[in-house]
Design an enzyme around this catalytic site. Structure first.
Site, PDB file in Angstrom:
ATOM      1  N   PHE A 158     -35.129 -24.018  94.680  1.00 41.82           N
ATOM      2  CA  PHE A 158     -36.038 -23.807  95.819  1.00 41.82           C
ATOM      3  C   PHE A 158     -35.204 -23.502  97.051  1.00 41.82           C
ATOM      4  O   PHE A 158     -34.432 -24.346  97.518  1.00 41.82           O
ATOM      5  CB  PHE A 158     -36.928 -25.026  96.109  1.00 41.82           C
ATOM      6  CG  PHE A 158     -37.851 -24.746  97.269  1.00 41.82           C
ATOM      7  CD1 PHE A 158     -39.043 -24.063  97.081  1.00 41.82           C
ATOM      8  CD2 PHE A 158     -37.494 -25.101  98.567  1.00 41.82           C
ATOM      9  CE1 PHE A 158     -39.872 -23.754  98.158  1.00 41.82           C
ATOM     10  CE2 PHE A 158     -38.319 -24.796  99.645  1.00 41.82           C
ATOM     11  CZ  PHE A 158     -39.503 -24.126  99.445  1.00 41.82           C
ATOM     12  N   ASP A 243     -26.777 -24.714  99.600  1.00 41.58           N
ATOM     13  CA  ASP A 243     -28.007 -24.921 100.364  1.00 41.58           C
ATOM     14  C   ASP A 243     -28.198 -26.431 100.495  1.00 41.58           C
ATOM     15  O   ASP A 243     -28.717 -27.081  99.589  1.00 41.58           O
ATOM     16  CB  ASP A 243     -29.192 -24.263  99.656  1.00 41.58           C
ATOM     17  CG  ASP A 243     -30.516 -24.494 100.393  1.00 41.58           C
ATOM     18  OD1 ASP A 243     -30.549 -25.331 101.324  1.00 41.58           O
ATOM     19  OD2 ASP A 243     -31.521 -23.856 100.019  1.00 41.58           O
ATOM     20  N   LYS A 272     -33.789 -28.420 108.505  1.00 42.58           N
ATOM     21  CA  LYS A 272     -34.502 -29.702 108.451  1.00 42.58           C
ATOM     22  C   LYS A 272     -33.940 -30.749 109.420  1.00 42.58           C
ATOM     23  O   LYS A 272     -34.191 -30.651 110.616  1.00 42.58           O
ATOM     24  CB  LYS A 272     -34.576 -30.199 107.008  1.00 42.58           C
ATOM     25  CG  LYS A 272     -35.428 -29.244 106.155  1.00 42.58           C
ATOM     26  CD  LYS A 272     -35.978 -29.843 104.885  1.00 42.58           C
ATOM     27  CE  LYS A 272     -37.067 -28.963 104.299  1.00 42.58           C
ATOM     28  NZ  LYS A 272     -36.722 -28.265 103.083  1.00 42.58           N
TER      29      LYS A 272
END
Ligand code: PLP
Length: 415
Positions: A158, A243, A272
């Site tokens: 993802f 990531d 985030k």
């Protein structure tokens, strides 16, 4: 609603009768797109690890907005940084310089032990930026023929929701009827070093990896895999792009999940918690030589590197360090994992975790269990159908962790 130990909990949606909650949900359903299926509570306020809904009911947040609020909701230092900067200057665009971008870039580069920073806004944009970077490097440094570069990614990845990113997802619901998709990606099974080696060619620009696959169900690769992958990439002249949008900045009890294997990638992709839940800030962090492959005009973003985001993000990094949230994540996460390991219930298939990134994998859909936990005042969200991710803000204290564990014990039985 009542929940009894050792039975399948009921779902809440048919028994709830709070009128304010119903009104907000009805309005959102009427006027909003339906691309999410949230738990049916309507949050009005949040502070630290606690969120309060419009009925005045308080919940312990064990999702942390997918690890965006590692520093806790409404951290006073972040609120202060946000409001102070909002009164000075919020946006200049990169047409002019601003006095927050330099300090932020230096702070983030030093935090990461890297040389340079390229700021964006959302996580997906930062991953896109890393893909552009890898392709440039392949053409200009490695000597791959223009337009031929390939990037190796992993099944169940993802990396965000742009058309390029969902184009190399293996999850049908992320991709269905959104094509045609960009070429240039190869998928191999997560954790399979032989498959990565077999997929590498002279055209391979990079390997793009989540060091822990969070959305796929909090999946850890086999021990040693990241180390072997880093060595393979170095040997084959392939960039390693980590990531760490969700796993970075303390979530797994280390600054970065790569640290657990002593791996430093060529490129970190962050987002985030980089802004502690205040404001979207993401970044690609790498070497001077790599980031200099972007010359003026080759890449950009109107809000990327804006002074408001930079001020908040610099403070968010300072909070992580000043409050030793990496160490806290490690200690509290070990405690939480111990509690999970003590749970005994036939629906539980496995528990796992590192730092405050923990998960309970079930033999059955996790949604009703999340609703049962919600009824007991603990918020978490099912991921990949059968997995409950437990990832509270890293500021969680002992008493708050005990609240979480008590709810889990009540719902799953156990000690
Ligand atoms: C959340 C996430 C993204 C995408 O970030 P957005 O800000 O939602 O675009 C990318 N990669 C990982 C690993 C993530 O967890």
């Amino acid at each position: 609603m009542t929940t009894t130990t050792n039975t399948m909990p009921h779902t809440m949606s048919h028994t709830r009768s709070h009128t304010r909650t119903d009104a907000f949900i009805a309005q959102e359903e009427a006027f909003g797109a339906h691309n999410y299926r949230p738990l049916d509570l309507v949050v009005a306020e949040a502070q630290g690890v606690w969120v309060t809904d419009v009925e005045g009911k308080r919940y312990l947040d064990c999702l942390s907005a997918y690890s965006a609020v590692n520093q806790g909701h409404a951290h006073p230092r972040l609120v202060a940084a946000l409001t102070a900067q909002a009164q000075r200057v919020t946006l200049t665009s990169r047409a002019f310089r601003n006095d927050q971008l330099g300090p932020f870039s230096e702070a983030l580069a030093r935090f990461c032990g890297m040389e340079a920073v390229l700021p964006m806004n959302t996580g997906a944009e930062a991953v896109e930026t890393a893909i552009k970077l890898a392709r440039r490097w392949a053409y200009r440094v490695k000597g791959v023929a223009d337009g031929e570069a390939e990037i190796i990614a992993f099944t169940n990845n993802f990396h965000g929701r742009t058309t390029t990113l969902v184009g190399f997802s293996s999850e049908p619901s992320y991709r269905a009827h959104f094509g045609p998709f960009a070429p240039g990606f190869r998928l191999v099974p997560f954790g399979d070093i032989a498959a990565v080696r077999a997929a590498m060619t002279s055209r391979t620009a990079a390997v793009l990896i989540e060091p822990v696959q969070c959305e796929a169900g909090v999946l850890f690769p086999p021990d040693g895999f990241l180390r072997e992958l880093a060595a393979l990439c170095a040997r084959e002249a392939v960039l390693l792009i980590a990531d760490e949008i969700q796993t970075g900045l303390g979530r797994t009890g280390a600054k970065f999940a790569c640290d657990h294997e002593g791996v430093t990638p060529d490129v970190y992709v962050l987002g985030k918690a980089l802004s502690g839940g205040m404001y979207p800030v993401s970044a690609v962090v790498s070497s001077r030589a790599l980031l200099d492959l972007f010359e003026p005009g080759s890449h950009g973003s109107t809000y990327g590197g804006n002074p408001l985001g930079c001020a908040v993000a610099r403070e968010a990094l300072a909070v992580l360090e000043d409050e030793q949230l990496v160490e806290r994540s490690r200690a509290q996460g070990a405690e939480l994992l111990r509690a999970l390991q003590a749970l005994r219930h036939p629906a539980i298939k496995a528990v796992r975790g590192r730092g405050l990134l923990c998960a309970i994998e079930l033999h059955e859909p996790a949604r009703p269990w999340c609703e049962a936990l919600m009824a007991r005042g603990v918020l978490c969200k099912e991921t990949h159908g059968t997995v409950i991710r437990l990832a509270p803000p890293l500021v969680i204290g002992d008493a708050e962790l005990a609240v979480c564990v008590e709810a889990l014990e009540a719902v799953f039985g156990g000690a």
